[in-house]
Design a protein around this motif. Sequence first.
Motif, PDB file in Angstrom:
ATOM      1  N   ARG A  50       0.844  -1.186   0.000  1.00  0.00           N
ATOM      2  CA  ARG A  50       0.000   0.000   0.000  1.00  0.00           C
ATOM      3  C   ARG A  50       0.885   1.244   0.000  1.00  0.00           C
ATOM      4  N   VAL A  51       0.339   2.314  -0.532  1.00  0.00           N
ATOM      5  CA  VAL A  51       1.061   3.584  -0.603  1.00  0.00           C
ATOM      6  C   VAL A  51       1.001   4.266   0.755  1.00  0.00           C
ATOM      7  N   LEU A  52       2.170   4.599   1.299  1.00  0.00           N
ATOM      8  CA  LEU A  52       2.247   5.281   2.583  1.00  0.00           C
ATOM      9  C   LEU A  52       2.268   6.795   2.427  1.00  0.00           C
ATOM     10  N   GLN A  53       2.995   7.281   1.429  1.00  0.00           N
ATOM     11  CA  GLN A  53       3.116   8.727   1.263  1.00  0.00           C
ATOM     12  C   GLN A  53       3.505   9.042  -0.174  1.00  0.00           C
ATOM     13  N   ILE A  54       2.892  10.086  -0.722  1.00  0.00           N
ATOM     14  CA  ILE A  54       3.220  10.604  -2.046  1.00  0.00           C
ATOM     15  C   ILE A  54       3.889  11.956  -1.853  1.00  0.00           C
ATOM     16  N   ASP A 107       7.998  15.070 -11.458  1.00  0.00           N
ATOM     17  CA  ASP A 107       8.961  14.248 -10.717  1.00  0.00           C
ATOM     18  C   ASP A 107       8.410  14.033  -9.308  1.00  0.00           C
ATOM     19  N   VAL A 108       7.921  12.828  -9.035  1.00  0.00           N
ATOM     20  CA  VAL A 108       7.225  12.529  -7.784  1.00  0.00           C
ATOM     21  C   VAL A 108       7.890  11.327  -7.118  1.00  0.00           C
ATOM     22  N   PHE A 109       8.003  11.399  -5.806  1.00  0.00           N
ATOM     23  CA  PHE A 109       8.594  10.336  -4.996  1.00  0.00           C
ATOM     24  C   PHE A 109       7.481   9.681  -4.184  1.00  0.00           C
ATOM     25  N   VAL A 110       7.364   8.354  -4.281  1.00  0.00           N
ATOM     26  CA  VAL A 110       6.292   7.606  -3.625  1.00  0.00           C
ATOM     27  C   VAL A 110       6.915   6.585  -2.681  1.00  0.00           C
ATOM     28  N   THR A 141       6.008   3.275  -0.356  1.00  0.00           N
ATOM     29  CA  THR A 141       5.072   2.225   0.017  1.00  0.00           C
ATOM     30  C   THR A 141       5.668   1.431   1.175  1.00  0.00           C
ATOM     31  N   ASN A 142       4.902   0.489   1.687  1.00  0.00           N
ATOM     32  CA  ASN A 142       5.419  -0.330   2.780  1.00  0.00           C
ATOM     33  C   ASN A 142       6.411  -1.381   2.303  1.00  0.00           C
ATOM     34  N   TRP A 143       6.607  -1.522   0.990  1.00  0.00           N
ATOM     35  CA  TRP A 143       7.559  -2.487   0.450  1.00  0.00           C
ATOM     36  C   TRP A 143       8.710  -1.848  -0.301  1.00  0.00           C
ATOM     37  N   ARG A 144       8.504  -0.673  -0.881  1.00  0.00           N
ATOM     38  CA  ARG A 144       9.520  -0.103  -1.760  1.00  0.00           C
ATOM     39  C   ARG A 144       9.368   1.407  -1.828  1.00  0.00           C
ATOM     40  N   VAL A 145      10.358   2.048  -2.459  1.00  0.00           N
ATOM     41  CA  VAL A 145      10.274   3.466  -2.796  1.00  0.00           C
ATOM     42  C   VAL A 145      10.256   3.562  -4.317  1.00  0.00           C
ATOM     43  N   VAL A 146       9.446   4.472  -4.825  1.00  0.00           N
ATOM     44  CA  VAL A 146       9.220   4.605  -6.267  1.00  0.00           C
ATOM     45  C   VAL A 146       9.417   6.062  -6.649  1.00  0.00           C
ATOM     46  N   ARG A 147      10.057   6.272  -7.794  1.00  0.00           N
ATOM     47  CA  ARG A 147      10.211   7.626  -8.333  1.00  0.00           C
ATOM     48  C   ARG A 147       9.615   7.672  -9.730  1.00  0.00           C
ATOM     49  N   LEU A 148       8.656   8.579  -9.923  1.00  0.00           N
ATOM     50  CA  LEU A 148       7.998   8.779 -11.212  1.00  0.00           C
ATOM     51  C   LEU A 148       8.521  10.072 -11.816  1.00  0.00           C
ATOM     52  N   SER A 149       8.985  10.006 -13.047  1.00  0.00           N
ATOM     53  CA  SER A 149       9.527  11.196 -13.692  1.00  0.00           C
ATOM     54  C   SER A 149       9.386  11.047 -15.199  1.00  0.00           C
ATOM     55  N   GLY A 150       9.715  12.130 -15.898  1.00  0.00           N
ATOM     56  CA  GLY A 150       9.684  12.110 -17.354  1.00  0.00           C
ATOM     57  C   GLY A 150       8.446  12.775 -17.917  1.00  0.00           C
ATOM     58  N   VAL A 151       8.589  13.354 -19.105  1.00  0.00           N
ATOM     59  CA  VAL A 151       7.483  14.008 -19.806  1.00  0.00           C
ATOM     60  C   VAL A 151       7.143  13.216 -21.064  1.00  0.00           C
ATOM     61  N   LEU A 152       7.992  13.293 -22.061  1.00  0.00           N
ATOM     62  CA  LEU A 152       7.760  12.515 -23.274  1.00  0.00           C
ATOM     63  C   LEU A 152       8.133  11.050 -23.069  1.00  0.00           C
ATOM     64  N   THR A 153       9.200  10.819 -22.325  1.00  0.00           N
ATOM     65  CA  THR A 153       9.623   9.466 -21.980  1.00  0.00           C
ATOM     66  C   THR A 153       9.378   9.249 -20.496  1.00  0.00           C
ATOM     67  N   SER A 154       8.438   8.391 -20.173  1.00  0.00           N
ATOM     68  CA  SER A 154       8.107   8.130 -18.776  1.00  0.00           C
ATOM     69  C   SER A 154       9.143   7.208 -18.154  1.00  0.00           C
ATOM     70  N   ARG A 155       9.495   7.506 -16.911  1.00  0.00           N
ATOM     71  CA  ARG A 155      10.479   6.697 -16.192  1.00  0.00           C
ATOM     72  C   ARG A 155       9.943   6.379 -14.808  1.00  0.00           C
ATOM     73  N   VAL A 156       9.972   5.098 -14.454  1.00  0.00           N
ATOM     74  CA  VAL A 156       9.536   4.635 -13.141  1.00  0.00           C
ATOM     75  C   VAL A 156      10.688   3.845 -12.536  1.00  0.00           C
ATOM     76  N   ALA A 157      11.329   4.397 -11.510  1.00  0.00           N
ATOM     77  CA  ALA A 157      12.440   3.736 -10.823  1.00  0.00           C
ATOM     78  C   ALA A 157      11.949   3.244  -9.470  1.00  0.00           C
ATOM     79  N   THR A 158      12.227   1.990  -9.153  1.00  0.00           N
ATOM     80  CA  THR A 158      11.793   1.400  -7.892  1.00  0.00           C
ATOM     81  C   THR A 158      12.984   0.787  -7.169  1.00  0.00           C
ATOM     82  N   MET A 159      12.884   0.744  -5.846  1.00  0.00           N
ATOM     83  CA  MET A 159      13.902   0.103  -5.026  1.00  0.00           C
ATOM     84  C   MET A 159      13.222  -0.498  -3.801  1.00  0.00           C
ATOM     85  N   PRO A 160      13.401  -1.788  -3.549  1.00  0.00           N
ATOM     86  CA  PRO A 160      12.795  -2.395  -2.362  1.00  0.00           C
ATOM     87  C   PRO A 160      13.303  -1.744  -1.078  1.00  0.00           C
TER      88      PRO A 160
END
Length: 219
Positions: A46-50, A108-111, A113-132
């Motif tokens: 579940r998402v803890l904080q956006i 550019d948003v940092f999310v 969760t209770n399992w991982r951290v996620v970074r959403l970025s990009g305009v024309l090219t979307s990028r989703v970086a995750t790390m447990p």
Amino acid sequence: MSGPPGIESAPPPVLMRFWWRLREPFPDPQNHVKLHRRLNPRSGERVLQIVPKHVAVYWPLPAAIVASLGALLVLMVHWTSPLAQLFWYLSLGVVAMAAVRAYIEWRDVFVVTNWRVVRLSGVLTSRVATMPINRILDMTMTRPLLGRLVGYGHFVFESAAQEQGLREIKFVPDILAVDRQINNAVNKENRRREQMMSSRRRPDDDDGDEERTEPIRGL
């Protein structure tokens, strides 16, 4: 209206998809498709904080607008001056560049969760970086003088794989609360893994005890 059964509807035009891409709901990615593909709510994630960027990151845009208004005043006084006209056009270009930069930062948003951290970025090219969460080895928090005054800071993550997209997270608002949230998530995940490991070892330990207490035949 849906088409006949067995026939898929045609995809939307390219321009319409591009417009939808620009209007993706940032910094509240509740409907972000790529984020929800990464999450696993059925297993308890579940998402803890956006965490969007702090408003201090957008300072070039109002500064460029103020400079452009100053150039407009100069142009109104010296309308026939080529130098004043050039200065006005340059100020418009600076405003356009600052607006594009602000839009990139807005997406550019940092999310957390209770399992991982996620970074959403990009305009024309979307990028989703995750790390447990359990791969975070060290986390450095930096609060510069201006950040302490207006309420932002920077994160530097050290992990086992050194994910480049998540190593530095800058302009984090209310960074102390985000730091506590991440630390709590790391501790809970470590306790959950310890409980899972202990539950897996328990049947083996019981079998070992039964083998040691089994009477020896022939005595």
